[in-house]
Write a protein that holds these residues in place. Structure first.
Motif, PDB file in Angstrom:
ATOM      1  N   ILE A  61     -94.109 -40.126  48.929  1.00 36.53           N
ATOM      2  CA  ILE A  61     -94.088 -41.074  49.747  1.00 36.53           C
ATOM      3  C   ILE A  61     -93.918 -40.706  51.457  1.00 36.53           C
ATOM      4  O   ILE A  61     -92.726 -40.279  51.585  1.00 36.53           O
ATOM      5  CB  ILE A  61     -92.407 -41.666  49.620  1.00 36.53           C
ATOM      6  N   ASN A  62     -94.797 -40.688  52.437  1.00 35.80           N
ATOM      7  CA  ASN A  62     -94.991 -41.252  53.158  1.00 35.80           C
ATOM      8  C   ASN A  62     -95.545 -42.493  54.726  1.00 35.80           C
ATOM      9  O   ASN A  62     -96.875 -42.267  54.083  1.00 35.80           O
ATOM     10  CB  ASN A  62     -95.957 -39.726  53.766  1.00 35.80           C
ATOM     11  N   PRO A  63     -94.870 -43.081  54.706  1.00 33.04           N
ATOM     12  CA  PRO A  63     -93.572 -42.585  55.137  1.00 33.04           C
ATOM     13  C   PRO A  63     -92.392 -42.722  54.100  1.00 33.04           C
ATOM     14  O   PRO A  63     -92.578 -44.280  54.142  1.00 33.04           O
ATOM     15  CB  PRO A  63     -93.257 -42.725  56.931  1.00 33.04           C
ATOM     16  N   VAL A  64     -91.133 -42.638  54.424  1.00 35.67           N
ATOM     17  CA  VAL A  64     -89.432 -43.384  53.732  1.00 35.67           C
ATOM     18  C   VAL A  64     -89.428 -44.050  55.069  1.00 35.67           C
ATOM     19  O   VAL A  64     -89.141 -43.531  55.799  1.00 35.67           O
ATOM     20  CB  VAL A  64     -89.015 -42.245  52.405  1.00 35.67           C
ATOM     21  N   VAL A 110     -92.870 -47.238  51.908  1.00 35.38           N
ATOM     22  CA  VAL A 110     -93.677 -47.744  53.318  1.00 35.38           C
ATOM     23  C   VAL A 110     -94.596 -47.390  52.645  1.00 35.38           C
ATOM     24  O   VAL A 110     -95.530 -48.555  52.249  1.00 35.38           O
ATOM     25  CB  VAL A 110     -93.363 -47.727  54.387  1.00 35.38           C
ATOM     26  N   ASP A 111     -95.023 -45.954  52.126  1.00 33.72           N
ATOM     27  CA  ASP A 111     -96.250 -45.868  51.377  1.00 33.72           C
ATOM     28  C   ASP A 111     -95.869 -45.388  50.074  1.00 33.72           C
ATOM     29  O   ASP A 111     -95.244 -44.654  49.902  1.00 33.72           O
ATOM     30  CB  ASP A 111     -97.453 -45.309  52.925  1.00 33.72           C
ATOM     31  N   ALA A 112     -96.817 -45.228  49.669  1.00 34.62           N
ATOM     32  CA  ALA A 112     -96.611 -44.448  48.091  1.00 34.62           C
ATOM     33  C   ALA A 112     -98.058 -44.538  47.907  1.00 34.62           C
ATOM     34  O   ALA A 112     -99.724 -44.285  47.208  1.00 34.62           O
ATOM     35  CB  ALA A 112     -96.521 -45.667  47.340  1.00 34.62           C
TER      36      ALA A 112
HETATM   37 MN    MN Z   1     -99.136 -41.750  54.883  1.00 33.55          MN
END
Ligand code: MN
Ligand code: GDP
Length: 396
Positions: free
Chosen positions: A207-210, A221-223
């Protein structure tokens, strides 16, 4: 098996992990409808259009864009759908975008201090444990953080038999420098995330970013999710999430005919029975100065039909300059395999690279005779080293 961001987020959400909400769209018109629906649900008129491909670094490649109104949603979605997205993680040709995720904008306009963290859950094979890896330095450049400032990346090891303990979730929140409501929300987030990882039988969550918003929401926000293929039988509903358009076409084709094939960068194709022998064969090719073009385990029944299917797949790779067939005849008889190779060769008619066949085991001598008397451009060998020398000779 890798998933798209929108699929990964659905799984996270089903286990209570807070996510940035979104709706997937395959046309610009659908994107506008999705944005309208999201505005009804969330109140925000700003949306993010995110290309759905199996590759990270989409932001850098122009695959993640903010739209401030519906006209922009339509225009940006129209541009991204159908484009060949090139990111640091794709090949030079990029990946074709078939769909986009329209999401609520969770970086509130005017939010001066959104914090972006990095968090992943993965299997630490060396320790036989699970690990949560996290950092205050989330966002788009975690690889650079790992390289230049590795001390900014924290690790929390979890004994799979015991599970994540409450103090460990608090350690994560503490090390991220959180307090008050954000601290509480983060411990909840970490706990839900680890639970999702275990229950979904995943081998990687990233997960980047949390995101921590200024009003202390903690949001994925991303997974990126990689499911463990060997556990898919326990998740019948996940099987439908496979998107073959994102996979290597030769690997998809091999899978369909029951061959265990992995595409590699080299120039010597190999056809082997048994995964262990396949690995040893790849080593042998390297020692002989070549580079394996693939890993291919044809399995126990190396009959003419399977051999032909395997040849066809290997020969689709234009970089293949020679093929090494290395089969041990234990259950299957070598003479049958040899006949299979000769039949497949004649049947295909257009094999343009030298083939070295090493057959060892039951009726190996008979097999060698069949190959040698076939009149084809196929060389036989019985010993492993002999085969390697012949590969070296045809490659030099
Ligand atoms: Mn990302
Ligand atoms: P990646 O580039 O493939 O890792 O895709 P991400 O989903 O991580 O998105 C890339 C970047 O877009 C993030 O690091 C964010 O900075 C930005 N981004 C994502 N969602 C939003 C959002 O809701 N609002 C704004 N303003 N930026 C966002």
């Amino acid at each position: 098996m890798n998933l798209h961001e929108f699929q990964a987020k659905e799984i996270l959400n089903s286990f209570g992990v807070e996510i940035q909400r979104g709706i997937v769209a395959t046309t610009a018109a659908e994107a506008v409808e999705a944005a309208k629906k999201l505005t009804e649900d969330t109140g925000t008129g700003w949306h993010v259009i995110k290309a759905q491909v199996h590759a990270g670094g989409r932001g850098k490649g122009g695959g993640v864009k903010l739209a401030k109104n519906l006209q922009e949603v339509e225009q940006i979605a129209g541009e991204i759908i159908g484009m060949n997205l090139i990111t640091p993680q794709t090949s030079a040709e990029g990946k074709k975008v078939h769909q986009v995720l329209i999401t609520e904008d969770v970086y509130y306009p005017g939010d001066s201090e959104p914090e972006e963290y990095y968090m992943s859950v993965l299997l630490d094979r060396a320790n036989g444990r699970n690990m949560i890896m996290y950092s205050t330095e989330g966002g788009m450049d975690i690889e650079a953080v790992a390289e230049k400032t590795p001390h900014l990346i924290f690790k929390e090891e979890i004994d799979p038999a015991v599970g994540l303990l409450p103090f460990q979730a608090r350690t994560v929140a503490f090390n991220l420098g959180l307090s008050g409501m954000a601290f509480k929300k983060m411990t909840k987030f970490v706990t839900a995330l680890y639970n999702a990882y275990i229950k979904s039988d995943s081998s990687l969550f990233e997960i980047n970013p949390v995101l921590k918003t200024s009003d202390d929401r903690i949001i994925a926000v991303d997974a990126k999710v990689t499911l463990d293929d060997s556990a898919l039988f326990r998740h019948k509903d996940y099987a439908a999430l496979r998107d073959e358009r994102e996979e290597n076409p030769m690997e998809v084709e091999a899978k369909a005919v029951g061959l265990n094939y992995v595409d590699l960068d080299g120039n010597v194709g190999c056809m082997v029975n048994g995964a262990g022998l396949a690995m040893a064969t790849m080593d042998l090719i390297k020692q002989a100065g070549g580079e394996p073009a693939n890993f291919l385990d044809v399995g126990g029944t190396a009959d003419a039909e399977r051999v032909e299917a395997a040849f066809k797949i290997i020969l689709k790779d234009p970089s293949v300059k020679a093929i090494l067939v290395n089969i041990f005849g234990g259950i299957v008889r070598c003479d049958r395999v040899a006949q299979g190779i000769v039949d497949a060769y004649k049947n295909m008619g257009n094999i343009h690279v030298p083939i070295i066949v090493r057959l060892q085991g039951t009726n190996a001598d008979l097999a060698k005779e069949i190959i040698d008397s076939s009149g084809l451009d196929v060389q036989s060998a019985i010993e492993f080293q002999e085969a390697a020398d012949k590969v070296q000779a045809v490659m030099s």
